[in-house]
Write a protein that holds these residues in place. Structure first.
Motif, PDB file in Angstrom:
ATOM      1  N   TRP A  30      45.564  53.368  35.710  1.00 53.07           N
ATOM      2  CA  TRP A  30      44.448  52.422  35.652  1.00 53.07           C
ATOM      3  C   TRP A  30      44.821  51.191  34.837  1.00 53.07           C
ATOM      4  O   TRP A  30      44.351  50.083  35.132  1.00 53.07           O
ATOM      5  N   SER A  34      44.588  47.437  36.194  1.00 51.96           N
ATOM      6  CA  SER A  34      43.643  46.546  35.515  1.00 51.96           C
ATOM      7  C   SER A  34      44.155  45.116  35.427  1.00 51.96           C
ATOM      8  O   SER A  34      43.365  44.182  35.263  1.00 51.96           O
ATOM      9  N   GLY A  37      42.516  44.014  38.557  1.00 51.55           N
ATOM     10  CA  GLY A  37      41.072  44.252  38.578  1.00 51.55           C
ATOM     11  C   GLY A  37      40.298  43.489  37.528  1.00 51.55           C
ATOM     12  O   GLY A  37      39.126  43.149  37.736  1.00 51.55           O
ATOM     13  N   ASN A  38      40.932  43.204  36.374  1.00 52.07           N
ATOM     14  CA  ASN A  38      40.246  42.480  35.302  1.00 52.07           C
ATOM     15  C   ASN A  38      40.435  40.971  35.391  1.00 52.07           C
ATOM     16  O   ASN A  38      39.857  40.228  34.592  1.00 52.07           O
ATOM     17  N   ARG A  43      38.454  38.684  40.728  1.00 53.06           N
ATOM     18  CA  ARG A  43      37.047  39.052  40.894  1.00 53.06           C
ATOM     19  C   ARG A  43      36.319  38.119  41.850  1.00 53.06           C
ATOM     20  O   ARG A  43      35.333  38.507  42.482  1.00 53.06           O
ATOM     21  N   ASN A 107      36.306  48.131  39.624  1.00 55.52           N
ATOM     22  CA  ASN A 107      35.270  47.914  38.613  1.00 55.52           C
ATOM     23  C   ASN A 107      34.168  48.963  38.668  1.00 55.52           C
ATOM     24  O   ASN A 107      33.364  49.059  37.739  1.00 55.52           O
ATOM     25  N   ALA A 110      36.966  52.851  37.896  1.00 57.66           N
ATOM     26  CA  ALA A 110      37.901  52.925  36.766  1.00 57.66           C
ATOM     27  C   ALA A 110      37.145  53.281  35.491  1.00 57.66           C
ATOM     28  O   ALA A 110      36.017  52.811  35.279  1.00 57.66           O
ATOM     29  N   SER A 112      35.527  53.127  32.029  1.00 52.64           N
ATOM     30  CA  SER A 112      35.095  51.925  31.309  1.00 52.64           C
ATOM     31  C   SER A 112      35.996  51.626  30.117  1.00 52.64           C
ATOM     32  O   SER A 112      36.210  50.457  29.766  1.00 52.64           O
ATOM     33  N   ARG A 115      38.949  49.729  31.513  1.00 47.23           N
ATOM     34  CA  ARG A 115      38.574  48.382  31.954  1.00 47.23           C
ATOM     35  C   ARG A 115      38.457  47.432  30.769  1.00 47.23           C
ATOM     36  O   ARG A 115      38.879  46.282  30.837  1.00 47.23           O
ATOM     37  N   ARG A 116      37.888  47.912  29.682  1.00 43.96           N
ATOM     38  CA  ARG A 116      37.703  47.051  28.512  1.00 43.96           C
ATOM     39  C   ARG A 116      38.966  46.940  27.675  1.00 43.96           C
ATOM     40  O   ARG A 116      39.249  45.883  27.102  1.00 43.96           O
TER      41      ARG A 116
END
Length: 290
Positions: A30, A34, A37-38, A43, A107, A110, A112, A115-116
């Motif tokens: 992940w 990311s 994805g981040n 996005r 989003n 994955a 959290s 993601r952060r």
């Protein structure tokens, strides 16, 4: 002869494919996904399919954005090249659709925490600022839950190399070493958990002196009231090592939901391939008719 064929097939085909799949599955963590994805630009592709829909199915805009080969190239290149080149807009549309779908799926599914905080260092630093005993215990229990859910039978043993992309061997090894530290710090013995008349040797130790951490976890999380003392003792020791707990949780979460990780990667890969296809096609035509 048939036995040799089966052995050859198992060793050089099945095992080779299994090794490649394991390497592939552990490479697309992940945290790795990311990076796309981040991304704020990535996005934006989530809404692009809707914009593309308006362009593709609007005759005026579709004609404006359509691409056709010059007459001399179209005559020389043939119908196939002309057809592919005229469909560049569709390649871009479906490429953005798949790529945006992958970003949206990332989003949603994955963890959290990843993601952060894609990097373990950032996650540990953030968790340390709000650290409480309950928070550390929750992270430890979360890691143990993923361990039990992903590994089964002998795969849980510290002496077995578990090749599961949902809980890779290096993560399992880190967990076993940590559990061994916790257990040794508790100073429990086998007598605390097993009547002497039922004991055939040692419950937690092998004959060569290795601690069976999988057995320790099985007992601690057996749910039996008599074994709860070990469970509580392990949690108390885990609270004293918050950095290790947060690191292990982050590492385990990186490989959590393995099927979803593969699907997100495939969406990224197929979307990217369709997006670059018009550029590749144009480059081929330019080089071909230079």
């Amino acid at each position: 002869m048939s036995a040799r064929v089966r052995e050859f097939f198992r060793r050089w085909i099945i095992q080779a494919v299994s090794d490649q799949f394991y390497s592939f599955g552990t490479a697309i963590s992940w945290s790795a996904l990311s990076s796309i994805g981040n991304s704020r630009i990535a996005r934006l592709t989530i809404i692009m399919p809707f914009v593309g829909y308006l362009i593709v199915f609007n005759s005026t805009l579709s004609d404006y954005f359509s691409t056709i080969l010059p007459a001399d190239l179209a005559h020389e290149s043939g119908d196939l090249w002309t057809f592919l080149y005229s469909r560049n807009l569709y390649f871009l549309y479906f490429g953005l659709l798949l790529f945006g779908g992958g970003v949206a799926l990332f989003n949603v599914v994955a963890p959290s925490q990843i993601r952060r905080f894609p990097a373990a260092e950032s996650y540990i630093a953030a968790m340390d600022t709000i650290r409480t005993p309950n928070l550390v215990i929750g992270s430890f229990e979360n890691t143990i839950g993923m361990y039990f859910a992903s590994l089964h039978g002998e795969e849980r043993s510290s002496m077995f190399v578990a090749r599961r992309i949902g809980f890779p061997s290096d993560v399992s090894g880190d967990l076993h070493r940590f559990v061994e530290r916790l257990f040794l710090a508790t100073e429990f013995s086998d007598e605390d958990f097993e009547p002497a008349e039922d004991r055939l040797g040692s419950r937690f130790w092998t004959g060569s002196g290795y601690l069976m951490t999988d057995e320790v976890l099985d007992v601690a999380y057996s749910g039996r009231r008599a074994d709860r003392i070990l469970h509580v003792a392990l949690l108390d020791e885990a609270v004293a090592h918050p950095t290790d707990v947060f690191y292990l949780e982050h590492r385990a979460l990186e490989y959590h939901r393995s099927a979803a990780r593969i699907i997100v990667f495939l969406f990224y890969a197929m979307g990217s391939a369709l997006l670059v296809f018009p550029s590749i096609l144009t480059s081929i035509l330019i080089l071909k008719f230079w």
